[in-house]
Design a protein around this motif. Structure first.
Motif, short mmCIF file in Angstrom:
data_model
loop_
_atom_site.label_atom_id
_atom_site.label_comp_id
_atom_site.label_asym_id
_atom_site.label_seq_id
_atom_site.Cartn_x
_atom_site.Cartn_y
_atom_site.Cartn_z
N SER A 271 45.18 6.16 43.44
CA SER A 271 45.94 6.02 44.69
C SER A 271 46.75 7.28 44.97
O SER A 271 46.87 7.71 46.12
N PHE A 272 47.30 7.85 43.93
CA PHE A 272 48.10 9.06 44.07
C PHE A 272 47.28 10.20 44.66
O PHE A 272 47.66 10.84 45.65
N VAL A 273 46.09 10.44 44.08
CA VAL A 273 45.24 11.53 44.56
C VAL A 273 44.72 11.20 45.98
O VAL A 273 44.68 12.07 46.85
N ALA A 274 44.35 9.94 46.18
CA ALA A 274 43.85 9.55 47.50
C ALA A 274 44.93 9.72 48.56
O ALA A 274 44.67 10.23 49.66
N GLY A 275 46.15 9.32 48.24
CA GLY A 275 47.26 9.47 49.19
C GLY A 275 47.54 10.93 49.48
O GLY A 275 47.78 11.31 50.64
N ALA A 276 47.49 11.76 48.45
CA ALA A 276 47.72 13.20 48.63
C ALA A 276 46.65 13.79 49.53
O ALA A 276 46.94 14.59 50.44
N ALA A 277 45.39 13.38 49.30
CA ALA A 277 44.28 13.87 50.14
C ALA A 277 44.50 13.43 51.59
O ALA A 277 44.28 14.21 52.53
N GLY A 278 44.94 12.20 51.76
CA GLY A 278 45.21 11.69 53.12
C GLY A 278 46.31 12.47 53.81
O GLY A 278 46.23 12.77 55.00
N LEU A 279 47.35 12.81 53.05
CA LEU A 279 48.47 13.58 53.62
C LEU A 279 48.00 14.96 54.06
O LEU A 279 48.38 15.44 55.14
N ILE A 280 47.18 15.59 53.23
CA ILE A 280 46.69 16.94 53.56
C ILE A 280 45.83 16.89 54.82
O ILE A 280 46.02 17.65 55.76
#
Lengths: 533, 62
Positions: free
Chosen positions: A245-254
């Motif tokens: 979730s952390f990596v997915a959320g970061a990707a979404g933010l970018i």
């Protein structure tokens, strides 16, 4: 069913009465969460006493456990309100709002998707327990969104990330309580939640502006949603489910912050851009200064939760919890004795981290001469006034939920759903939702129902991986609908007492997402891959 | 007239009422806890009664 009454349809519906009463009173009659919670708690006591063998000892123990369990949530709510009011007192939200308006060219859909969907998902990746809602909802309010809408957006926006969030705490329960292959457990959970992720984006757009907004937002939703969903699946399956979730959320933010605003359809109109530019020149200080409290929070949370030795050390320092003896209903439903019920590790509790961020930001703003005269008194007055409604909601709802669990009502409801035969996969995620609704937590929902769902899967000879994927997906989605989280959302946006309005907004999307996930599970099990393991 | 007075009382002391109910619940915690861990019927009965009263106050003012 050990310790539970004989299964019957009328008793099953009777068990639903406290929950239905709460929902109807809040959503139809617009009663406050606190008032509805008292009614739900008393109805639960009556049902427990008459039909479930609940005597004074077990009812008292359940009520007390519920009261103690509120401390954790209230600590977060009060902390989040402190951070929000510290930033608000120095006028920070005006600066944040102007900056986001400029970056997104004043496009409200983009602001919603980035701050109400990708950002809470990202925060959930590391620190859940309501923190994403507590952080994102006030930011949306600061951007000019209606407070109830902002709370509902953050609730919907973070739900897809819950199972693999908090460094995989909910997912790890599935691993711990079964002997199934962990990799395959993650496969189906990530698949269902990936789909739910995209639907969360559409839900937010629909809630904001109906079908028109969904159409306009489709390129952004697909780009951000497919990115987050795909990354969630890739990381959960091939890297480590604990950081998915952390990596997915970061990707979404970018993608949401850097790529989507450059798409032709989202480029600002010249007039809007000029207005925003003018507003920017009038800002009393920079965005980074205004956002300091949230930078501090993110840094503190990431430092404590990602550096495992530090987290382990801090977690071992002070743990507060009370021992409770074994309790048994007159029918024989037993709750084992616990040495420390829902113990709170003081130095790693999200509430502590949020309060620390609030204190650091107070020092920072004071050092820069931004803190107003008599700011401390103003801050205290605001927090006490804003927090009371949410406090009563969380307290009464949690007492109701824990009493239901202690006497076996929750288990009885779940066992009833388990009798639906071939339709069971459609109802399976609803059991997860029920667990989240009663406990306010995906993790606790999985603790309650992993065993039951696994047993039913074996009984029906269908894939336990799919069923447990449905369980935890339901538990995650149910986070947008549980009264505790809703109270947190309304509390941090200063709308205590309006929980029913917020519940009404999230109820539809909770139902749609859970239904879609259930249908997908059913199709996998009985249409596309019958006999799949 | 009576209903209007009741309404105003509820509204006027809404915050104080909720705070009072919350404090009463927590003041009752030690008594009820004592009853639960020691299976003391008197403490259980009194503690449970107090928390019901606190619930009633919360209901009225929430």
């Amino acid at each position: 069913m050990q310790g539970l009454p004989q299964m019957s349809v009328w008793l099953w519906f009777l068990c639903l009465v406290p929950i239905l009463a709460v929902l109807i009173l809040m959503m139809v009659f617009r009663w406050s969460g606190g008032r509805s919670g008292v009614v739900g708690w008393v109805l639960t006591l009556i049902v427990a006493y008459i039909w479930f063998g609940g005597h004074l000892h077990i009812l008292s123990a359940g009520t007390l456990k519920g009261l103690w369990a509120t401390v954790w949530v209230l600590y977060i709510i009060w902390g989040a309100m402190t951070v929000y009011n510290v930033v608000d007192l120095v006028g920070g939200f005006k600066v944040i709002s102007d900056t986001f308006t400029r970056l997104t060219g004043g496009n409200k859909i983009l602001q919603l998707l980035v701050l109400g969907w990708a950002f809470p998902g990202f925060v959930q990746g590391v620190c859940g327990y309501g923190a994403p809602v507590a952080v994102a909802a006030p930011l949306l309010v600061g951007l000019g969104f209606d407070p109830i809408f902002a709370a509902a957006t953050a609730l919907i926006g973070h739900s897809w990330a819950v199972t693999f969030g908090s460094l995989g705490s909910s997912y790890s329960i599935l691993e711990r309580l079964t002997t199934l292959d962990p990799g395959r457990l993650a496969l189906f959970a990530a698949f269902f939640l990936g789909i739910a992720c995209v639907l969360c984006g559409y839900s937010i757009a629909h809630m904001y502006g109906g079908w028109k907004c969904m159409r306009e937002g489709t390129p952004a939703i697909l780009l951000i949603g497919v990115t987050m969903g795909a990354v969630l699946n890739l990381v959960a399956n091939f890297v480590a489910p604990y950081v998915a979730s952390f990596v997915a959320g970061a990707a979404g933010l970018i993608v949401g912050g850097l790529v989507v605003p450059k798409l032709p359809m989202y480029r600002p109109k010249v007039a809007d851009y000029t207005t925003a530019e003018v507003a920017a020149t009038n800002e009393p200080y920079s965005f980074n200064v205004a956002f300091f409290a949230y930078y501090a929070l993110i840094i503190i949370v990431f430092t404590v939760y990602l550096i495992q030795p530090l987290k382990a050390y801090l977690a071992g320092l002070i743990n507060i919890g009370f021992p409770f003896p074994e309790t048994t209903t007159l029918l024989g439903f037993t709750n084992k004795a616990v040495k420390k019920y829902q113990s709170i590790a003081v130095f790693t509790a999200p509430g502590t981290l949020i309060f620390t961020a609030a204190f650091l930001s107070y020092l920072f703003y004071k050092a820069r001469g931004l803190w107003p005269e008599k700011g401390g008194q103003m801050l205290l007055n605001r927090i006490i006034k804003q927090a009371m409604g949410a406090t009563m909601t969380v307290t009464t709802m949690t007492m109701m939920g824990v009493v239901m669990m202690e006497v076996g009502i929750t288990r009885y409801l779940a066992e009833g759903l388990a009798n639906t035969g071939r339709l069971y996969p459609i109802f399976s995620p609803w059991i997860g939702v029920l667990g989240a609704f009663m406990t306010g937590s995906n993790t606790n929902s999985n603790v309650l129902f992993t065993g039951l769902q696994w047993d039913v899967a074996k009984l029906l000879m269908i894939s336990p991986f799919v069923i447990l994927g449905l369980q935890t997906s339901g538990g995650a989605i149910g986070n947008m609908f549980c009264p505790m989280n809703v109270a947190l959302g309304t509390g941090v946006t200063g709308q205590g007492g309006r929980e029913g309005e917020c519940l009404r907004r999230t109820a539809l999307y909770n139902a749609i997402l859970t239904f879609v996930v259930g249908i997908l599970g059913w199709l996998i099990l009985y249409v596309f891959f019958p006999g799949i393991e | 007239m009576v209903a209007a007075e009741k309404q105003s009382l509820r509204k006027r002391y809404k915050f104080e009422g909720m705070l009072g109910a919350f404090i009463l619940m927590w003041l009752d915690f030690p008594l009820l806890y004592q009853g639960v861990v020691s299976h003391n019927s008197a403490a259980l009965g009194a503690g449970f009664l107090i928390i019901l009263v606190a619930g009633g106050i919360a209901y009225y003012f929430s």
